[in-house]
Design an enzyme around this catalytic site. Structure first.
Site, PDB file in Angstrom:
ATOM      1  N   ASP A  38      14.650 -11.547 -35.701  1.00 27.03           N
ATOM      2  CA  ASP A  38      16.342 -10.812 -36.072  1.00 27.03           C
ATOM      3  C   ASP A  38      15.058 -10.045 -37.155  1.00 27.03           C
ATOM      4  O   ASP A  38      14.846 -10.857 -38.182  1.00 27.03           O
ATOM      5  CB  ASP A  38      17.394 -11.688 -36.404  1.00 27.03           C
ATOM      6  CG  ASP A  38      18.271 -10.649 -36.034  1.00 27.03           C
ATOM      7  OD1 ASP A  38      19.210 -10.218 -34.747  1.00 27.03           O
ATOM      8  OD2 ASP A  38      18.741 -10.370 -37.343  1.00 27.03           O
ATOM      9  N   VAL A  70      10.710  -5.408 -33.346  1.00 27.76           N
ATOM     10  CA  VAL A  70      10.365  -5.443 -31.834  1.00 27.76           C
ATOM     11  C   VAL A  70       9.129  -4.539 -30.820  1.00 27.76           C
ATOM     12  O   VAL A  70       9.228  -4.453 -31.037  1.00 27.76           O
ATOM     13  CB  VAL A  70      10.891  -6.033 -30.898  1.00 27.76           C
ATOM     14  CG1 VAL A  70      11.257  -7.074 -30.615  1.00 27.76           C
ATOM     15  CG2 VAL A  70      11.919  -5.013 -30.154  1.00 27.76           C
ATOM     16  N   ASN A  96      15.764 -10.395 -25.670  1.00 27.45           N
ATOM     17  CA  ASN A  96      16.873  -9.483 -25.857  1.00 27.45           C
ATOM     18  C   ASN A  96      17.292  -9.188 -26.914  1.00 27.45           C
ATOM     19  O   ASN A  96      18.562  -8.325 -26.759  1.00 27.45           O
ATOM     20  CB  ASN A  96      18.124 -11.102 -26.435  1.00 27.45           C
ATOM     21  CG  ASN A  96      19.252 -10.982 -27.478  1.00 27.45           C
ATOM     22  OD1 ASN A  96      20.563 -10.898 -26.312  1.00 27.45           O
ATOM     23  ND2 ASN A  96      19.524 -10.769 -28.601  1.00 27.45           N
ATOM     24  N   SER A 148      21.750  -4.444 -18.287  1.00 25.49           N
ATOM     25  CA  SER A 148      23.471  -4.353 -18.321  1.00 25.49           C
ATOM     26  C   SER A 148      23.658  -3.751 -17.180  1.00 25.49           C
ATOM     27  O   SER A 148      23.193  -2.611 -16.339  1.00 25.49           O
ATOM     28  CB  SER A 148      23.547  -3.443 -19.550  1.00 25.49           C
ATOM     29  OG  SER A 148      25.031  -2.487 -19.605  1.00 25.49           O
ATOM     30  N   TYR A 161      20.751   3.764 -23.107  1.00 24.84           N
ATOM     31  CA  TYR A 161      20.846   2.810 -23.163  1.00 24.84           C
ATOM     32  C   TYR A 161      21.070   2.320 -21.526  1.00 24.84           C
ATOM     33  O   TYR A 161      20.104   0.997 -21.206  1.00 24.84           O
ATOM     34  CB  TYR A 161      22.671   2.304 -23.831  1.00 24.84           C
ATOM     35  CG  TYR A 161      22.479   0.719 -23.159  1.00 24.84           C
ATOM     36  CD1 TYR A 161      21.931  -0.292 -24.255  1.00 24.84           C
ATOM     37  CD2 TYR A 161      23.886  -0.090 -22.780  1.00 24.84           C
ATOM     38  CE1 TYR A 161      21.697  -1.558 -24.342  1.00 24.84           C
ATOM     39  CE2 TYR A 161      23.876  -1.320 -22.806  1.00 24.84           C
ATOM     40  CZ  TYR A 161      22.932  -2.187 -23.207  1.00 24.84           C
ATOM     41  OH  TYR A 161      23.460  -3.203 -23.463  1.00 24.84           O
ATOM     42  N   GLY A 162      21.183   3.090 -20.318  1.00 26.76           N
ATOM     43  CA  GLY A 162      21.371   2.978 -18.655  1.00 26.76           C
ATOM     44  C   GLY A 162      20.376   2.997 -18.470  1.00 26.76           C
ATOM     45  O   GLY A 162      19.676   2.587 -18.001  1.00 26.76           O
ATOM     46  N   LYS A 165      18.284  -0.230 -19.680  1.00 34.55           N
ATOM     47  CA  LYS A 165      18.912  -1.237 -18.695  1.00 34.55           C
ATOM     48  C   LYS A 165      18.026  -1.068 -17.503  1.00 34.55           C
ATOM     49  O   LYS A 165      17.896  -2.276 -17.428  1.00 34.55           O
ATOM     50  CB  LYS A 165      19.849  -1.832 -18.934  1.00 34.55           C
ATOM     51  CG  LYS A 165      19.899  -1.981 -20.584  1.00 34.55           C
ATOM     52  CD  LYS A 165      19.638  -2.987 -21.166  1.00 34.55           C
ATOM     53  CE  LYS A 165      20.047  -3.294 -22.423  1.00 34.55           C
ATOM     54  NZ  LYS A 165      18.748  -4.312 -23.164  1.00 34.55           N
ATOM     55  N   ALA A 193      29.641  -9.570 -22.115  1.00 39.14           N
ATOM     56  CA  ALA A 193      30.566 -10.694 -22.908  1.00 39.14           C
ATOM     57  C   ALA A 193      31.416 -10.673 -23.568  1.00 39.14           C
ATOM     58  O   ALA A 193      31.258  -8.877 -24.846  1.00 39.14           O
ATOM     59  CB  ALA A 193      29.371 -11.842 -24.310  1.00 39.14           C
TER      60      ALA A 193
END
Length: 301
Positions: A38, A70, A96, A148, A161-162, A165, A193
């Site tokens: 993390d 990362v 993740n 996602s 983000y799209g 992913k 979630a």
């Protein structure tokens, strides 16, 4: 059937909270040794990562925290080197770690677009590249990408983000092929979630069902010894499904009809889902089109 892990070693990125923490705890509960990654400050792990390590140790497990960014290759390589020095192998990688910088495309800066791509795409590439040779040599590996529904289907205000992913799905497709003969299985989790975003648009009673633990059950399946490869597994609120990419049978147009006008006339036949196929390699599309042309022209190939 009992899912087993046989003393595996796993790296889980972005494991200081949320889904990453849940993944790490779920793996540790089944005997997996954990690197809890993390992002911290000055190369040190975050307080939340250290807290997750303490949780694992209190449960009788083995773990250490790591603060690598990362998106930084040198930091990722150092994390993997430390893992090898401590345990001698890396068997599972859970990609993740991620961030959000949501805005409509017209309002989004290129810096925010690039940052999200760097973390999600290059972060996944860096971590996967750092363990790839290790897994090849040991003839075993389980790698999970995190996609996602925003990438698979789109979501307003998440162009960066799209795009990221969906990119990791393309990475999975190729690494699945390249890792087959080395016992490396590569899969993708598409989770939903309870988050700050969903809390404002979903009823409280439903949110209570959207636990991170229900998603982690899918992740554990994707990285276990018995795992398949090249599966996009969607999970949320106790629901599980798979997203698969199919190609329609399509048509052949003679040379004199290969125009946008003829495509418009035939679009219903082109998108007809009857006889659609699930391809395993990109070359299958080329072979299909060439065979259609050869059949129409009476050419033997």
């Amino acid at each position: 059937m009992s899912i087993s892990f046989n003393n595996r070693v796993a790296i889980v990125t972005g494991a200081g909270g949320g889904l990453g923490r849940s993944h790490a705890l779920g793996l540790a509960a089944r005997g997996v040794k954990l690197v809890v990654n993390d992002l911290g400050q000055d190369g040190k792990p975050s307080e939340s990562a250290l807290a997750v390590v303490e949780e694992i140790k209190n449960l009788g497990g083995e773990a250490f925290a790591n603060g690598a960014n990362v998106a930084d290759w040198d930091q990722v390589k150092a994390m993997v080197d430390e893992t090898m020095q401590r345990w001698g192998h890396v068997d599972i990688l859970v990609n993740n770690a991620g961030i959000l910088r949501d805005k409509s495309f017209v309002k989004m800066s290129l810096d925010d677009f690039r940052l999200v791509m760097d973390v999600h795409v290059m972060g996944t590439v860096n971590c996967t590249k750092a363990v790839w040779d290790i897994m090849r040599e040991q003839q075993y590996g389980r790698i999970a990408m995190t996609s996602s529904s925003s990438g698979l289907y789109g979501n307003f205000g998440q162009s960066n983000y799209g795009a990221a992913k969906m990119a990791v799905v393309g990475l999975m497709n190729t690494l699945h092929l390249e890792g087959q003969k080395y016992g490396i299985h590569v899969n993708t989790l598409s989770p939903t979630a309870r988050t700050e975003m969903t809390e404002n648009i979903i009823a409280k009673e439903v949110l209570e069902l959207m636990t991170v633990e229900s998603v982690s059950a899918a992740l554990l399946y994707l990285v276990c010894d018995e795992a398949p490869s090249r599966l996009i597994l969607c999970a949320g609120a106790g629901g599980y499904a798979s997203t698969r990419i199919y190609e329609t049978e399509g048509i052949y147009l003679p040379v004199d009809q290969q125009t946008p006008e003829h495509i418009a006339e035939e679009i219903d036949r082109i998108v007809d889902a009857d006889n659609q196929a699930l391809f395993q390699m990109g070359s299958e599309q080329t072979i299909k089109f060439v065979n259609k042309a050869a059949e129409a022209l009476g050419v033997k190939i």
